[in-house]
Design a protein around this motif. Structure first.
Motif, PDB file in Angstrom:
ATOM      1  N   ILE A  63       0.894  -1.167   0.177  1.00 58.48           N
ATOM      2  CA  ILE A  63       0.085  -0.068  -0.049  1.00 58.48           C
ATOM      3  C   ILE A  63       0.879   1.105  -0.077  1.00 58.48           C
ATOM      4  O   ILE A  63       1.702   1.475   0.902  1.00 58.48           O
ATOM      5  CB  ILE A  63      -0.936   0.122   1.272  1.00 58.48           C
ATOM      6  CG1 ILE A  63      -1.582  -1.337   1.401  1.00 58.48           C
ATOM      7  CG2 ILE A  63      -1.700   1.264   1.451  1.00 58.48           C
ATOM      8  CD1 ILE A  63      -2.591  -1.508   2.568  1.00 58.48           C
ATOM      9  N   LEU A  64       0.796   2.134  -1.093  1.00 59.90           N
ATOM     10  CA  LEU A  64       1.313   3.473  -1.201  1.00 59.90           C
ATOM     11  C   LEU A  64       0.679   4.396  -0.373  1.00 59.90           C
ATOM     12  O   LEU A  64      -0.289   4.117   0.351  1.00 59.90           O
ATOM     13  CB  LEU A  64       1.627   3.610  -2.623  1.00 59.90           C
ATOM     14  CG  LEU A  64       2.166   2.912  -3.503  1.00 59.90           C
ATOM     15  CD1 LEU A  64       2.326   3.331  -4.862  1.00 59.90           C
ATOM     16  CD2 LEU A  64       3.568   2.546  -3.369  1.00 59.90           C
ATOM     17  N   GLY A  65       1.299   5.542  -0.297  1.00 58.07           N
ATOM     18  CA  GLY A  65       0.863   6.857   0.196  1.00 58.07           C
ATOM     19  C   GLY A  65       1.497   7.162   1.597  1.00 58.07           C
ATOM     20  O   GLY A  65       1.427   6.799   2.492  1.00 58.07           O
ATOM     21  N   LEU A  66       2.261   8.169   1.456  1.00 59.92           N
ATOM     22  CA  LEU A  66       2.840   8.597   2.633  1.00 59.92           C
ATOM     23  C   LEU A  66       2.388   9.878   3.263  1.00 59.92           C
ATOM     24  O   LEU A  66       2.739  10.151   4.786  1.00 59.92           O
ATOM     25  CB  LEU A  66       4.250   9.210   1.980  1.00 59.92           C
ATOM     26  CG  LEU A  66       5.234   8.298   1.458  1.00 59.92           C
ATOM     27  CD1 LEU A  66       6.669   8.896   1.026  1.00 59.92           C
ATOM     28  CD2 LEU A  66       5.552   7.105   2.447  1.00 59.92           C
ATOM     29  N   ASP A  67       1.275  10.703   2.738  1.00 53.56           N
ATOM     30  CA  ASP A  67       0.981  11.927   3.450  1.00 53.56           C
ATOM     31  C   ASP A  67      -0.559  11.982   4.031  1.00 53.56           C
ATOM     32  O   ASP A  67      -1.160  12.024   3.144  1.00 53.56           O
ATOM     33  CB  ASP A  67       1.144  13.057   2.516  1.00 53.56           C
ATOM     34  CG  ASP A  67       2.561  13.453   2.177  1.00 53.56           C
ATOM     35  OD1 ASP A  67       3.456  12.785   2.650  1.00 53.56           O
ATOM     36  OD2 ASP A  67       2.657  14.402   1.194  1.00 53.56           O
ATOM     37  N   VAL A  68      -0.431  11.386   5.268  1.00 50.40           N
ATOM     38  CA  VAL A  68      -1.984  11.001   5.598  1.00 50.40           C
ATOM     39  C   VAL A  68      -2.471  11.903   6.756  1.00 50.40           C
ATOM     40  O   VAL A  68      -1.677  12.350   7.499  1.00 50.40           O
ATOM     41  CB  VAL A  68      -1.630   9.688   6.450  1.00 50.40           C
ATOM     42  CG1 VAL A  68      -2.960   9.134   7.011  1.00 50.40           C
ATOM     43  CG2 VAL A  68      -1.352   8.626   5.398  1.00 50.40           C
ATOM     44  N   ALA A  69      -3.867  12.268   6.499  1.00 52.31           N
ATOM     45  CA  ALA A  69      -4.419  12.924   7.470  1.00 52.31           C
ATOM     46  C   ALA A  69      -5.770  12.487   8.031  1.00 52.31           C
ATOM     47  O   ALA A  69      -6.244  11.880   7.247  1.00 52.31           O
ATOM     48  CB  ALA A  69      -4.861  14.464   6.981  1.00 52.31           C
ATOM     49  N   GLY A  70      -5.999  12.275   9.255  1.00 48.66           N
ATOM     50  CA  GLY A  70      -7.216  11.407   9.925  1.00 48.66           C
ATOM     51  C   GLY A  70      -7.432  11.420  11.202  1.00 48.66           C
ATOM     52  O   GLY A  70      -6.979  12.491  11.738  1.00 48.66           O
ATOM     53  N   VAL A  71      -8.166  10.536  11.721  1.00 48.36           N
ATOM     54  CA  VAL A  71      -8.547  10.539  13.163  1.00 48.36           C
ATOM     55  C   VAL A  71      -7.805   9.491  13.727  1.00 48.36           C
ATOM     56  O   VAL A  71      -8.021   8.236  13.181  1.00 48.36           O
ATOM     57  CB  VAL A  71     -10.037  10.540  13.240  1.00 48.36           C
ATOM     58  CG1 VAL A  71     -10.182  10.338  14.674  1.00 48.36           C
ATOM     59  CG2 VAL A  71     -10.617  11.979  12.548  1.00 48.36           C
ATOM     60  N   VAL A  72      -7.200   9.577  14.966  1.00 43.71           N
ATOM     61  CA  VAL A  72      -6.828   8.444  15.644  1.00 43.71           C
ATOM     62  C   VAL A  72      -8.072   7.558  16.157  1.00 43.71           C
ATOM     63  O   VAL A  72      -8.759   8.067  16.917  1.00 43.71           O
ATOM     64  CB  VAL A  72      -5.734   9.073  17.166  1.00 43.71           C
ATOM     65  CG1 VAL A  72      -5.599   7.943  17.793  1.00 43.71           C
ATOM     66  CG2 VAL A  72      -4.736   9.910  16.723  1.00 43.71           C
ATOM     67  N   ALA A  73      -7.617   6.214  15.737  1.00 42.81           N
ATOM     68  CA  ALA A  73      -8.768   5.110  16.078  1.00 42.81           C
ATOM     69  C   ALA A  73      -8.347   4.466  17.075  1.00 42.81           C
ATOM     70  O   ALA A  73      -9.086   3.981  17.867  1.00 42.81           O
ATOM     71  CB  ALA A  73      -8.778   4.236  14.657  1.00 42.81           C
ATOM     72  N   LYS A  74      -7.180   4.218  17.423  1.00 46.70           N
ATOM     73  CA  LYS A  74      -6.328   3.408  18.515  1.00 46.70           C
ATOM     74  C   LYS A  74      -4.983   3.853  18.838  1.00 46.70           C
ATOM     75  O   LYS A  74      -4.190   4.069  17.854  1.00 46.70           O
ATOM     76  CB  LYS A  74      -6.360   1.930  18.153  1.00 46.70           C
ATOM     77  CG  LYS A  74      -6.247   1.167  19.517  1.00 46.70           C
ATOM     78  CD  LYS A  74      -6.428  -0.269  19.247  1.00 46.70           C
ATOM     79  CE  LYS A  74      -5.981  -1.135  20.358  1.00 46.70           C
ATOM     80  NZ  LYS A  74      -6.010  -2.505  20.238  1.00 46.70           N
ATOM     81  N   ALA A  75      -4.385   4.081  19.883  1.00 51.81           N
ATOM     82  CA  ALA A  75      -3.157   4.474  20.460  1.00 51.81           C
ATOM     83  C   ALA A  75      -2.644   3.221  20.857  1.00 51.81           C
ATOM     84  O   ALA A  75      -3.062   2.495  21.653  1.00 51.81           O
ATOM     85  CB  ALA A  75      -3.254   5.622  21.298  1.00 51.81           C
ATOM     86  N   GLY A  76      -1.383   2.973  20.599  1.00 51.87           N
ATOM     87  CA  GLY A  76      -0.593   1.643  20.903  1.00 51.87           C
ATOM     88  C   GLY A  76      -0.110   1.781  22.497  1.00 51.87           C
ATOM     89  O   GLY A  76      -0.243   2.936  22.864  1.00 51.87           O
ATOM     90  N   GLU A  77       0.477   0.791  23.117  1.00 51.01           N
ATOM     91  CA  GLU A  77       0.938   1.053  24.416  1.00 51.01           C
ATOM     92  C   GLU A  77       2.037   2.122  24.259  1.00 51.01           C
ATOM     93  O   GLU A  77       2.967   2.058  23.524  1.00 51.01           O
ATOM     94  CB  GLU A  77       1.573  -0.335  24.420  1.00 51.01           C
ATOM     95  CG  GLU A  77       2.295  -0.369  26.031  1.00 51.01           C
ATOM     96  CD  GLU A  77       3.111  -1.899  25.958  1.00 51.01           C
ATOM     97  OE1 GLU A  77       4.015  -1.840  26.975  1.00 51.01           O
ATOM     98  OE2 GLU A  77       2.957  -2.704  25.208  1.00 51.01           O
ATOM     99  N   GLY A  78       1.757   2.790  25.444  1.00 51.84           N
ATOM    100  CA  GLY A  78       3.088   3.906  25.727  1.00 51.84           C
ATOM    101  C   GLY A  78       2.657   5.120  25.225  1.00 51.84           C
ATOM    102  O   GLY A  78       3.533   6.200  25.436  1.00 51.84           O
TER     103      GLY A  78
END
Length: 326
Positions: free
Chosen positions: A59-74
């Motif tokens: 999957i290509l595509g470097l410049d992403v804008a969006g909404v945090v769906a889940k935050a990882g540990e830490g």
């Protein structure tokens, strides 16, 4: 999730939207619900030959804008629902998808007044231009800058940032784009197809040359542009190094600066990676204040990305193209 899948190297024109597995954030990462993705030449360039570390479908595509769906540990700086934008690592799966993963320390929070589409137009081209102007050049000692390709992404952001820094900006563009490039802040614009760029630069600078060149066109363009530099000038190159033998020692004493934005992801230098967030924050602030134009000229659907990348590869697209997913 749905994603635009690259089935093998060289097949980017044949990418199709299909179902694939939704990724999960690991320690220190964010899962982002993608709202918009910026298109860049690096997409088709890397896809043409592929990369050894990729697994297909990619999957290509470097410049992403969006909404945090889940935050990882830490992760403590972002939470679910935050609006974010980032420059991705091209060795990993990217953002032409409903969901994507990024390291939290490289992301920037998007102000409420800035659209996802405008934010997605920034990272690759904007951060590159920011590094060129604000991380490489000793601006206190620079008055004049030649920025090639002022109608394009890197060039257009470079023109704006250099003008905001109070410099005299000379740019190159096709004649039909001159008014546009001047509206971004260029003081002079040279038609590279009809005029002798070096001769014109020398006329503008009364024979002295410019203090700096920012070249995102090609190795040959960077090499040719060495003739436009004044004594103690600076060459910032993005699309290939110039021929360093052209300038003899003890003559112009030129300084050379390489920009390779994506290389920061490949280092273990967390400070360098965190600077993406710093740059993103500063550019988003300029957008919010109305001091920076995101140069968004066209939005496309995810399905339309291959055709838009094909047009981008012809190197005559003005401003930025962004894929809108939501």
């Amino acid at each position: 999730m749905k994603a635009l899948l690259l089935k093998d190297k060289g097949l980017w024109k044949d990418m199709r939207v299909e179902e694939t597995e939704t990724p999960s954030p690991q320690k220190g990462e964010l899962l982002v619900e993608v709202h918009a993705v910026g298109l860049n030449p690096v997409d088709y360039k890397t896809a043409t030959n592929g990369m050894p570390v990729w697994s297909y479908p990619h999957i290509l595509g470097l410049d992403v804008a969006g909404v945090v769906a889940k935050a990882g540990e830490g992760v403590t700086d972002f939470k679910e629902g935050d609006r974010v934008v980032y420059h991705g690592d091209f060795t990993k799966k990217g953002g032409y998808a409903e969901y994507a993963i990024i390291t939290a320390h490289t992301a920037s929070r998007i102000p409420d007044s800035v659209s996802f589409e405008d934010a997605a137009a920034l990272p690759t081209a904007g951060y590159t231009a920011y590094q060129a102007i604000h991380r490489k050049l000793p601006l206190d000692n620079i008055d004049t800058i030649l920025i090639h390709g002022g109608a394009g992404g890197v060039g257009g952001f470079g023109v704006q940032l250099a003008k905001l820094a109070g410099k005299t900006v000379i740019s190159t563009a096709s004649r039909h784009n001159h008014e546009y490039v001047k509206s971004l802040g260029a003081d002079y614009c040279i038609d590279y197809r009809e005029e002798d760029v070096i001769r014109k630069v020398m006329e503008i600078t009364d024979g002295r040359g410019v203090d700096a060149v920012v070249d995102a066109v090609s190795r040959q363009s960077a090499t040719d542009s060495l003739d436009a530099l004044a004594y103690m000038g600076h060459m910032v190159y993005i699309a290939g190094a110039p021929d360093f033998t052209k300038i003899k020692s003890f003559t112009k004493v030129v300084s050379y600066h390489e920009i390779a934005l994506a290389a920061a992801h490949q280092t273990e230098d967390v400070k360098a990676q965190k600077d993406f967030a710093v740059i993103g924050d500063e550019m988003l602030d300029l957008l919010e204040q109305g001091k920076l134009d995101a140069m968004l000229k066209e939005t496309v659907t995810l399905e339309e990305v291959p055709e838009a990348l094909s047009r981008l590869s012809e190197r005559h697209v003005k401003g930025k193209i962004v894929a809108k997913l939501k």
